[in-house]
Design a protein around this motif. Sequence first.
Motif, PDB file in Angstrom:
ATOM      1  N   MET A  54       0.835  -1.200   0.000  1.00 31.36           N
ATOM      2  CA  MET A  54       0.000   0.000   0.000  1.00 31.36           C
ATOM      3  C   MET A  54       0.871   1.251   0.000  1.00 31.36           C
ATOM      4  O   MET A  54       0.614   2.204  -0.749  1.00 31.36           O
ATOM      5  CB  MET A  54      -0.919   0.018   1.217  1.00 31.36           C
ATOM      6  N   ARG A  55       1.924   1.261   0.782  1.00 26.11           N
ATOM      7  CA  ARG A  55       2.815   2.417   0.828  1.00 26.11           C
ATOM      8  C   ARG A  55       3.543   2.607  -0.503  1.00 26.11           C
ATOM      9  O   ARG A  55       3.762   3.737  -0.938  1.00 26.11           O
ATOM     10  CB  ARG A  55       3.791   2.275   1.987  1.00 26.11           C
ATOM     11  N   LEU A  56       3.911   1.495  -1.132  1.00 22.47           N
ATOM     12  CA  LEU A  56       4.531   1.595  -2.462  1.00 22.47           C
ATOM     13  C   LEU A  56       3.560   2.225  -3.460  1.00 22.47           C
ATOM     14  O   LEU A  56       3.947   3.058  -4.273  1.00 22.47           O
ATOM     15  CB  LEU A  56       4.969   0.215  -2.959  1.00 22.47           C
ATOM     16  N   MET A  57       2.286   1.819  -3.401  1.00 22.63           N
ATOM     17  CA  MET A  57       1.276   2.393  -4.285  1.00 22.63           C
ATOM     18  C   MET A  57       1.144   3.885  -4.033  1.00 22.63           C
ATOM     19  O   MET A  57       1.110   4.682  -4.960  1.00 22.63           O
ATOM     20  CB  MET A  57      -0.070   1.680  -4.076  1.00 22.63           C
ATOM     21  N   HIS A  58       1.103   4.275  -2.771  1.00 25.65           N
ATOM     22  CA  HIS A  58       1.023   5.699  -2.439  1.00 25.65           C
ATOM     23  C   HIS A  58       2.211   6.461  -3.015  1.00 25.65           C
ATOM     24  O   HIS A  58       2.072   7.617  -3.424  1.00 25.65           O
ATOM     25  CB  HIS A  58       0.991   5.911  -0.922  1.00 25.65           C
ATOM     26  N   ALA A  59       3.372   5.808  -3.060  1.00 26.00           N
ATOM     27  CA  ALA A  59       4.590   6.447  -3.572  1.00 26.00           C
ATOM     28  C   ALA A  59       4.653   6.441  -5.099  1.00 26.00           C
ATOM     29  O   ALA A  59       5.589   6.978  -5.674  1.00 26.00           O
ATOM     30  CB  ALA A  59       5.822   5.769  -2.991  1.00 26.00           C
ATOM     31  N   GLY A  60       3.665   5.831  -5.749  1.00 29.14           N
ATOM     32  CA  GLY A  60       3.588   5.883  -7.207  1.00 29.14           C
ATOM     33  C   GLY A  60       4.162   4.684  -7.938  1.00 29.14           C
ATOM     34  O   GLY A  60       4.309   4.724  -9.158  1.00 29.14           O
ATOM     35  N   TYR A  61       4.469   3.612  -7.225  1.00 30.56           N
ATOM     36  CA  TYR A  61       4.985   2.405  -7.876  1.00 30.56           C
ATOM     37  C   TYR A  61       3.833   1.527  -8.342  1.00 30.56           C
ATOM     38  O   TYR A  61       2.762   1.525  -7.726  1.00 30.56           O
ATOM     39  CB  TYR A  61       5.865   1.609  -6.904  1.00 30.56           C
ATOM     40  N   GLU A  62       4.060   0.783  -9.405  1.00 33.35           N
ATOM     41  CA  GLU A  62       3.079  -0.218  -9.838  1.00 33.35           C
ATOM     42  C   GLU A  62       3.350  -1.471  -9.021  1.00 33.35           C
ATOM     43  O   GLU A  62       4.385  -2.104  -9.169  1.00 33.35           O
ATOM     44  CB  GLU A  62       3.213  -0.503 -11.334  1.00 33.35           C
ATOM     45  N   VAL A  63       2.411  -1.818  -8.168  1.00 34.03           N
ATOM     46  CA  VAL A  63       2.639  -2.877  -7.187  1.00 34.03           C
ATOM     47  C   VAL A  63       1.429  -3.799  -7.092  1.00 34.03           C
ATOM     48  O   VAL A  63       0.286  -3.357  -7.244  1.00 34.03           O
ATOM     49  CB  VAL A  63       2.996  -2.274  -5.802  1.00 34.03           C
ATOM     50  N   TYR A  64       1.720  -5.071  -6.863  1.00 35.08           N
ATOM     51  CA  TYR A  64       0.696  -6.101  -6.722  1.00 35.08           C
ATOM     52  C   TYR A  64       1.036  -6.994  -5.542  1.00 35.08           C
ATOM     53  O   TYR A  64       2.201  -7.148  -5.185  1.00 35.08           O
ATOM     54  CB  TYR A  64       0.608  -6.968  -7.999  1.00 35.08           C
ATOM     55  N   VAL A  65       0.010  -7.615  -4.968  1.00 35.99           N
ATOM     56  CA  VAL A  65       0.172  -8.582  -3.894  1.00 35.99           C
ATOM     57  C   VAL A  65      -0.222  -9.938  -4.444  1.00 35.99           C
ATOM     58  O   VAL A  65      -1.294 -10.066  -5.065  1.00 35.99           O
ATOM     59  CB  VAL A  65      -0.697  -8.203  -2.675  1.00 35.99           C
ATOM     60  N   THR A  66       0.626 -10.936  -4.245  1.00 38.01           N
ATOM     61  CA  THR A  66       0.311 -12.271  -4.758  1.00 38.01           C
ATOM     62  C   THR A  66      -0.972 -12.785  -4.108  1.00 38.01           C
ATOM     63  O   THR A  66      -1.275 -12.469  -2.963  1.00 38.01           O
ATOM     64  CB  THR A  66       1.459 -13.269  -4.497  1.00 38.01           C
ATOM     65  N   GLY A  67      -1.721 -13.538  -4.880  1.00 38.92           N
ATOM     66  CA  GLY A  67      -2.947 -14.133  -4.376  1.00 38.92           C
ATOM     67  C   GLY A  67      -4.191 -13.291  -4.564  1.00 38.92           C
ATOM     68  O   GLY A  67      -5.303 -13.771  -4.369  1.00 38.92           O
ATOM     69  N   GLU A  68      -4.022 -12.036  -4.935  1.00 43.96           N
ATOM     70  CA  GLU A  68      -5.186 -11.181  -5.177  1.00 43.96           C
ATOM     71  C   GLU A  68      -5.721 -11.465  -6.583  1.00 43.96           C
ATOM     72  O   GLU A  68      -4.961 -11.827  -7.486  1.00 43.96           O
ATOM     73  CB  GLU A  68      -4.810  -9.704  -5.037  1.00 43.96           C
TER      74      GLU A  68
END
Length: 184
Positions: A54-68
């Motif tokens: 979530m913090r990475l997303m706030h910082a503007g990175y394209e990020v995913y969590v496995t299993g979603e």
Amino acid sequence: MKQTIHTVSYEVSQVLANVDEDQAVKAAQSIENAERIFVTGEGRSGLMGKAFAMRLMHAGYEVYVTGETITPSIHEGDLLLAISGSGSTGSICQFAEKAKGQGAVITAVTTNAESRLGEVSDHVLVVQAATKKRLPEEPETIQPLGNQFDQSLHLLLDAVIIYAVNQSKKTNNDEMTNRHANLE
């Protein structure tokens, strides 16, 4: 109560004081160099991983969590940040091996650099904290289970993001605020 709070915060500060700065910088650089970031962890490590994502997303990175359900396939140029206190959690090791086979970079966050996860990873960020296993090489703690690892992990990963953002000048607090959830 005050003594317990003091002891817990002292323990976490000791763990963080023992973090290898080069390892932490390499973790931040792996984030900055990744096309996309995938975060994986099980149990409480997984919860800390989701907070990190979530913090990475706030910082503007394209990020995913496995299993979603919306997590895409991983590819070359992507980063898998894999969290496992022991470094031997079966599913996390399998994800790391699979991602490595797809050409992704693997950064492990663990207490054990010589673990199965550590061995498959390109970078290892060691958190010298107690886990639920209470191995002889782990520090003493008044805390149950892997609390010391989880708490230290949360603060350390926050520091890694702050460092990466400050080095890249990628974003600022106003932009991060604009990325914060507004359907609340």
